[in-house]
Design an enzyme around this catalytic site. Sequence first.
Site, short mmCIF file in Angstrom:
data_model
loop_
_atom_site.label_atom_id
_atom_site.label_comp_id
_atom_site.label_asym_id
_atom_site.label_seq_id
_atom_site.Cartn_x
_atom_site.Cartn_y
_atom_site.Cartn_z
N GLY A 12 67.16 23.84 94.63
CA GLY A 12 65.72 23.62 94.74
C GLY A 12 65.43 22.17 95.05
CB CYS A 13 62.49 20.14 94.20
SG CYS A 13 61.96 18.43 94.17
CG PHE A 14 66.22 16.09 96.87
CD1 PHE A 14 64.94 15.60 96.68
CD2 PHE A 14 66.78 15.96 98.13
CE1 PHE A 14 64.24 15.00 97.71
CE2 PHE A 14 66.10 15.36 99.17
CZ PHE A 14 64.82 14.88 98.96
CD1 TRP A 15 62.52 13.92 94.70
CD2 TRP A 15 60.49 14.76 94.27
NE1 TRP A 15 61.66 13.50 95.69
CE2 TRP A 15 60.42 14.00 95.45
CE3 TRP A 15 59.34 15.38 93.80
CZ2 TRP A 15 59.23 13.84 96.17
CZ3 TRP A 15 58.16 15.23 94.50
CH2 TRP A 15 58.11 14.46 95.69
CB CYS A 16 64.06 19.59 89.90
SG CYS A 16 62.31 19.89 90.23
#
Length: 182
Positions: A15-19
């Site tokens: 998913g989102c790489f920030w997460c």
Amino acid sequence: MEIEKGMEVATFAGGCFWCTEAVFLELEGVNSVVSGYIGGETINPTYKEICGGDTGHAEAIQITFDPEEISFGELLEIFFATHDPTTLNRQGNDVGTQYRSEIFYHSEEQKKTAEDYIDLMTREDTFGKTIVTAISPVSKFYEAEDYHQNYYNGNKTQGYCSYIITPKIEKLKKVYHDKLKK
């Protein structure tokens, strides 16, 4: 990418790489986490390009870790505990092939560990649904733009971060407190 002697590299898309970056930065034995793009055809993709889902790249992280302090298997355990490996090309409201669940292995040992781990979770019906996480050989990893690196730690009050990432970090601290940096 050159790594220090004794270190290993793991590459995950969840998913989102920030997460995913925020989660793995908390772990003892993890030296660095870099957000980037992998698995596509476009050379030197940009965030804007991959957002359309047309480049074939996934948002991913590349983790440099000390296997004496944390194993690849432990990283896998946390990877699967902090994203939904049963949704194809989606994590929550983030939809598209760039948000797929995929493990990019750096060695045959990592490949076998990932296959065995997914096989075990499948037999135990851990998620009550089919695991769709792909396992692929590592390919060219492109580091994301600077503003994506360590995004959560610099933007904790931003809406997406506080509603999506903070609960993941809280779960990590509750369930895996013994694996966190002191």
